[in-house]
Structures are given as structure tokens and as C-alpha cells.
Design a protein around this motif. Sequence first.
Motif, PDB file in Angstrom:
ATOM      1  N   SER A 379     -20.275  -7.321  -8.672  1.00 49.86           N
ATOM      2  CA  SER A 379     -19.807  -6.802  -7.386  1.00 49.86           C
ATOM      3  C   SER A 379     -19.537  -7.909  -6.368  1.00 49.86           C
ATOM      4  N   LYS A 383     -12.365  -7.935  -7.164  1.00 51.06           N
ATOM      5  CA  LYS A 383     -11.849  -6.995  -8.151  1.00 51.06           C
ATOM      6  C   LYS A 383     -12.568  -7.229  -9.474  1.00 51.06           C
ATOM      7  N   VAL A 384     -12.897  -6.144 -10.164  1.00 52.64           N
ATOM      8  CA  VAL A 384     -13.602  -6.249 -11.441  1.00 52.64           C
ATOM      9  C   VAL A 384     -12.834  -5.477 -12.509  1.00 52.64           C
ATOM     10  N   ALA A 406     -19.185   0.395 -15.404  1.00 53.79           N
ATOM     11  CA  ALA A 406     -18.132   0.715 -14.435  1.00 53.79           C
ATOM     12  C   ALA A 406     -18.602   1.744 -13.409  1.00 53.79           C
ATOM     13  N   ILE A 409     -20.059   0.036 -10.421  1.00 52.76           N
ATOM     14  CA  ILE A 409     -19.259  -0.952  -9.684  1.00 52.76           C
ATOM     15  C   ILE A 409     -18.055  -0.245  -9.086  1.00 52.76           C
ATOM     16  N   SER A 412     -14.032  -0.650  -9.947  1.00 54.27           N
ATOM     17  CA  SER A 412     -13.822  -1.396 -11.184  1.00 54.27           C
ATOM     18  C   SER A 412     -13.040  -0.549 -12.183  1.00 54.27           C
ATOM     19  N   TRP A 414     -11.766  -0.554 -16.609  1.00 59.66           N
ATOM     20  CA  TRP A 414     -11.943  -1.204 -17.906  1.00 59.66           C
ATOM     21  C   TRP A 414     -10.966  -0.622 -18.912  1.00 59.66           C
TER      22      TRP A 414
END
Length: 455
Positions: A379, A383-384, A406, A409, A412, A414
Motif C-alpha cells: 500500500s 498503484k498495485v 487484493a 489493498i 489494486s 491482479w
Amino acid sequence: MTIDEAIKNAKRIHFIGIGGAGMCPLAEILHDKGYYLTGSDNNESDTLKRIRALGIPVVLGQKAENVDGADMVVFTAALLPDNPELVAAREKGIPTFERSKLFGYVTRKYKNCIGVCGTHGKTTTTSMLTQVLLENGFDPSAVIGGKLPLTGTNGIVGNSETLVVEACEYKDTFLDLSPNTALILNIDRDHMEYFHTLENLKKSFRDFADMSSCVIYNGSDPNTVDAMKDLEGKEIITFGDDDSCDYYHGEVSWENGAFPAFDVFYKGQCLGHIELGVPGEHNVLNALAVIAAACHSGATFAQVRDSIGHFRGAGRRFEFLGEYNGAVIADDYAHHPKELEVTLNAANRMGYERVWAVFQPFTFSRTKMLLHEFATALSLADKVVMTDIMGSREINTYHVSTQDLADEIPGSVWFDTFQKVADYLKQNIQKGDLVITLGCGDVYKIAHLILRGEE
């Protein structure tokens, strides 16, 4: 039969997986000492080219007949038990040894073996120390977990009695080594699927220290201090954040926002000023560890200072790879929450518009056990983006997925393939951004997909 006994009579030693980062340097050292070697691997690589250039025969593809005529076989820990070469060697009664056993044998052949261990920072510190010794005429040999940019390799064969090695605690493999100096960077909760408790982990590091005649350790890390308490019968040197340690640093200033600079003190005396060429506060202590170890090996502070200033990191340790539409693409090996934290804190100091963390979780056990810590560390990025968990040696009995991470966060995303991650990034990153791929698996391939369109 021990490896020391087996190798005495071995006219031909065969390496299964000779191109591996841990296998290649050991093969080079044995070759230099006059052993006849052969090897096999499944994929072409730069390390295989180096091995072949030495005149060592290498076969692509692993087949039972590859071990015919071998007197001893060495294999990597990552090898599956049904590997045809390993099965054939055992059926034929050929002595077989896991890499760590051979590594231990090699360390016993040097009078000054420096074993660099710790949960975090091993590769950077081993690389930095190797560069300092190389540049100042100590002619060391080295076994490193990543590429040293100075040489473009992760192993060096020198002509002195000094050997610098990266000593990994996973499954206690570092206890197969024989260090003269144990350099202990830190102790943190990791590999808990094996150690189960922090106390067990600390005991292993203490066992590693007990094998050496000199221990250099982080006197500012509580776990390390606890593990080393009541240590007796050997030379003890400490490094850390304040004057309770033998080597310590003054106030840290920041060059270009990310590169630490500080005065170095030894037992109250200012030795001089250091400016690092690698980013991040964590590298202050890594540098102090190198100063302590290099000076103990006979280097002067002035020699160490100049070489450390030249050091620009190891492969996959905050390695800048290129640009895409004005965004900088980098890669880092960070795979533990603490490592993600220090890497992303360093990235945030660099003045980019946005920092993108592209993370590949590694092993189901670590992801499950440290889920909340991972979420907190990630975090720190603006951006993740994440991938599926790389299970590696594990089966998912933990019932964990990237979606669990996810969920903790906000914002985020994936994806289940590297190509989808790369496509998403190419559509969304902007000029002035920093994109850093993170993880100890093959997440770096995403950076290659962005930059070159290939894995």
C-alpha cells in the motif's frame, strides 16, 4: 559416505542443473581446482555459455544416460525426486549430493571464508563486499545470489584464500557451510513453514555463528542481538545505528532524494564520509556491514569508501531496465513484506509522479502467513498490480489466492497471466511514472514484455 570422502576419488563429477545461479559458481571453482566436470540443464542461458566456454561439456535435456560414467552427482534443491538423472544415479549407486553439501566442501578449502547471512540484504551485501575486495587487489573468489554488474557474473574464481559467499538460511542449508567469519545482517520472520517459530529461526543463526571464529553482526537488530547474546570464544564485531556498536553511522542525508550519505564511526572515531550509489535507508546498514568485514580482512577505510561509492547494486536489486513511453521500468527481488517496505520507501523518495508496484507473491505459505504485512507494505505504492501466486515447491493446502491480498489493498488489481499484466500497464502508465516489478520468481518477465514484447 560424506561429500569429502566421495570427492577424493571422483574422477568425473556431474552437475544436474549446472546453469543454475547457485550451481554455476561452484562448478567454476571446482573446474579451476582441476576437477573434470560434466553437466545438464533444461534451458539455454548466459551461465551455460560461460560453463561451455571453460570447456565443460553440457547436455540440454535431462536423461538417465547423462550420468553414465560419473563418480559423483550434484543436484539443486529445486530438483524433483523423480528427475531421471537423479533416479538413474541412485539406481547405479553413484553418490549423490545436494548443492549445499558441495557448497560446504568448497568453503572448507579457503582459509578466509566470509559467510554473509540474514533474512534481508544478503545479495546486495555479498555483491558490495566482493566488489570492494576485487577493486582493492584482494583477489577473492565469490558465490553470489545475483549478478555483480562489475563482472556480469554471480561467481568469481580468484587466487587468494578469501571466499565471499551468500549463505541462505532456507531449510538450514547455511549450516552445511564452514565460515571463518559469519556476517549476520538481520533476522526476521520468514520461511516459517520450515522454522515454525522465530525462536527456531534465531537458533539456526546462532548455530551458524557458532561455527565461525569471528562474528560480525547487526547490533541494532533486536532479533539478531537476542540470538547472539552470551556469544563467547570468538572475535565479535558489531555494526548498527548508534555508538553502542563498534561501527556506526552519523546523521543520514539524501543525495538526489534517494541515495544515503553519512559519516562512519568506529568506536567513537570518525573514519570519514560515505556516499552510496544504491538507494534506500536499508543500504546504510548493508554498507556498514561491508565496511566491518572488509576492514577485518585487511582493507583500509579509504579503500572501502571509494569502492562502495562505485557500487551500483546487484542484478534484480532495484535494477533499472529501461523506459516505456516516458515511464521508467525497474525490477527488484523483494519478496518479503520488510523488503517490499524498504524498496517502496526508496522508490517514493525518488520524485516520480507515481510508483507502480507489480508484485508476484511467492509461495502459498508465505502469502498466507504474512498476508496483512504484505498488504500494508504494498500500500506504500500509488498503484498495485499483482499476478497469481507462484507456488514453487508448495501445494496450495493454505487455500490462499492473490484475491485475498487484493481484498486488503484498495484499488489494486491482479491478472492470471503476465501478458495481461503487461497489457494493463502499457495502457495505464504515464510519463514520469516508475514501474517496479517485485518478487523472487519470474515476475521480471513482465518488465521484458513491456520493454521488448518478449518474456
